[in-house]
Scaffold this motif. Structure first.
Motif, PDB file in Angstrom:
ATOM      1  N   ARG A   1       0.856  -1.184   0.000  1.00 48.77           N
ATOM      2  CA  ARG A   1       0.000   0.000   0.000  1.00 48.77           C
ATOM      3  C   ARG A   1       0.889   1.230   0.000  1.00 48.77           C
ATOM      4  N   TRP A   2       0.656   2.125  -0.925  1.00 49.98           N
ATOM      5  CA  TRP A   2       1.380   3.373  -0.975  1.00 49.98           C
ATOM      6  C   TRP A   2       0.629   4.397  -0.159  1.00 49.98           C
ATOM      7  N   TRP A   3       1.241   5.452   0.247  1.00 53.25           N
ATOM      8  CA  TRP A   3       0.643   6.384   1.201  1.00 53.25           C
ATOM      9  C   TRP A   3      -0.628   7.042   0.677  1.00 53.25           C
ATOM     10  N   ASP A   4      -0.798   7.203  -0.628  1.00 52.32           N
ATOM     11  CA  ASP A   4      -1.959   7.898  -1.145  1.00 52.32           C
ATOM     12  C   ASP A   4      -2.980   6.969  -1.811  1.00 52.32           C
ATOM     13  N   GLU A   5      -2.834   5.675  -1.651  1.00 49.95           N
ATOM     14  CA  GLU A   5      -3.772   4.721  -2.231  1.00 49.95           C
ATOM     15  C   GLU A   5      -4.750   4.231  -1.175  1.00 49.95           C
ATOM     16  N   TYR A   6      -5.952   3.914  -1.622  1.00 50.24           N
ATOM     17  CA  TYR A   6      -6.953   3.356  -0.721  1.00 50.24           C
ATOM     18  C   TYR A   6      -6.869   1.837  -0.772  1.00 50.24           C
ATOM     19  N   SER A   7      -6.969   1.213   0.394  1.00 50.67           N
ATOM     20  CA  SER A   7      -6.786  -0.234   0.487  1.00 50.67           C
ATOM     21  C   SER A   7      -8.070  -1.004   0.235  1.00 50.67           C
ATOM     22  N   GLY A   8      -9.224  -0.360   0.388  1.00 47.75           N
ATOM     23  CA  GLY A   8     -10.504  -1.051   0.256  1.00 47.75           C
ATOM     24  C   GLY A   8     -11.109  -1.398   1.602  1.00 47.75           C
ATOM     25  N   ASP A   9     -10.315  -1.345   2.664  1.00 50.42           N
ATOM     26  CA  ASP A   9     -10.818  -1.577   4.016  1.00 50.42           C
ATOM     27  C   ASP A   9     -11.311  -0.236   4.562  1.00 50.42           C
ATOM     28  N   PRO A  10     -12.646  -0.068   4.746  1.00 47.63           N
ATOM     29  CA  PRO A  10     -13.174   1.245   5.132  1.00 47.63           C
ATOM     30  C   PRO A  10     -12.594   1.777   6.440  1.00 47.63           C
ATOM     31  N   GLN A  11     -12.415   0.915   7.414  1.00 48.66           N
ATOM     32  CA  GLN A  11     -11.896   1.368   8.701  1.00 48.66           C
ATOM     33  C   GLN A  11     -10.448   1.855   8.569  1.00 48.66           C
ATOM     34  N   SER A  12      -9.638   1.098   7.860  1.00 53.85           N
ATOM     35  CA  SER A  12      -8.248   1.483   7.656  1.00 53.85           C
ATOM     36  C   SER A  12      -8.159   2.768   6.839  1.00 53.85           C
ATOM     37  N   ASP A  13      -8.950   2.842   5.762  1.00 49.98           N
ATOM     38  CA  ASP A  13      -8.928   4.041   4.923  1.00 49.98           C
ATOM     39  C   ASP A  13      -9.385   5.269   5.700  1.00 49.98           C
ATOM     40  N   GLU A  14     -10.383   5.111   6.557  1.00 39.93           N
ATOM     41  CA  GLU A  14     -10.857   6.230   7.374  1.00 39.93           C
ATOM     42  C   GLU A  14      -9.759   6.689   8.337  1.00 39.93           C
ATOM     43  N   TRP A  15      -9.055   5.724   8.915  1.00 36.17           N
ATOM     44  CA  TRP A  15      -7.973   6.044   9.846  1.00 36.17           C
ATOM     45  C   TRP A  15      -6.856   6.812   9.136  1.00 36.17           C
ATOM     46  N   TRP A  16      -6.470   6.316   7.938  1.00 36.33           N
ATOM     47  CA  TRP A  16      -5.424   6.995   7.179  1.00 36.33           C
ATOM     48  C   TRP A  16      -5.869   8.387   6.750  1.00 36.33           C
ATOM     49  N   ASP A  17      -7.135   8.523   6.338  1.00 32.81           N
ATOM     50  CA  ASP A  17      -7.646   9.837   5.946  1.00 32.81           C
ATOM     51  C   ASP A  17      -7.603  10.805   7.116  1.00 32.81           C
TER      52      ASP A  17
ATOM     53  N   LEU B   1      -5.487  10.707   9.621  1.00 36.42           N
ATOM     54  CA  LEU B   1      -4.084  11.063   9.832  1.00 36.42           C
ATOM     55  C   LEU B   1      -3.588  12.047   8.779  1.00 36.42           C
ATOM     56  N   ASP B   2      -4.012  11.833   7.531  1.00 34.59           N
ATOM     57  CA  ASP B   2      -3.562  12.691   6.433  1.00 34.59           C
ATOM     58  C   ASP B   2      -4.332  14.003   6.356  1.00 34.59           C
ATOM     59  N   GLY B   3      -5.480  14.077   7.062  1.00 31.08           N
ATOM     60  CA  GLY B   3      -6.278  15.294   7.051  1.00 31.08           C
ATOM     61  C   GLY B   3      -7.006  15.517   5.745  1.00 31.08           C
ATOM     62  N   ARG B   4      -7.549  14.453   5.151  1.00 30.53           N
ATOM     63  CA  ARG B   4      -8.259  14.606   3.879  1.00 30.53           C
ATOM     64  C   ARG B   4      -9.552  13.816   3.907  1.00 30.53           C
ATOM     65  N   LYS B   5     -10.390  14.057   2.958  1.00 32.83           N
ATOM     66  CA  LYS B   5     -11.684  13.404   2.849  1.00 32.83           C
ATOM     67  C   LYS B   5     -11.565  12.197   1.912  1.00 32.83           C
ATOM     68  N   PRO B   6     -12.349  11.122   2.161  1.00 29.85           N
ATOM     69  CA  PRO B   6     -12.310   9.971   1.242  1.00 29.85           C
ATOM     70  C   PRO B   6     -12.947  10.328  -0.096  1.00 29.85           C
TER      71      PRO B   6
END
Length: 86
Positions: free
Chosen positions: A61-77, A79-84
């Motif tokens: 997984r690269w830092w700006d890619e979405y993994s498909g796991d909603p919980q993980s993607d929400e957590w990364w978003d 941290l990154d301060g961005r919207k899905p």
């Protein structure tokens, strides 16, 4: 995948260390030029080992890619301060 790269990294660094030790403990007794050549080769190994260890694999997984796991993607978003997307 990470384990294979880690093993490769440690094998290369072990070879680097072995070249230095052998060059100045054994080979220098017969040929200083060969010992220096071995050290030059050993000097080139650490950057190559770092490139191999930090290479991005096809499944990583690269830092700006979405993994498909909603919980993980929400957590990364968060941290990154961005919207899905969407």
């Amino acid at each position: 995948m990470y384990a294979r790269r880690r093993h490769t990294y440690f094998a290369l660094m072990g070879a680097c260390l072995a070249l230095f030790v052998l060059a100045w403990a054994v080979v220098r007794l017969w040929s200083t030029e060969a010992a220096v050549a071995m050290c030059v080769v050993a000097m080139l190994i650490p950057p190559v080992a770092a490139m191999i260890a930090n290479r991005r694999g096809p499944d990583d997984r690269w830092w700006d890619e979405y993994s498909g796991d909603p919980q993980s993607d929400e957590w990364w978003d968060e941290l990154d301060g961005r919207k899905p997307p969407g």
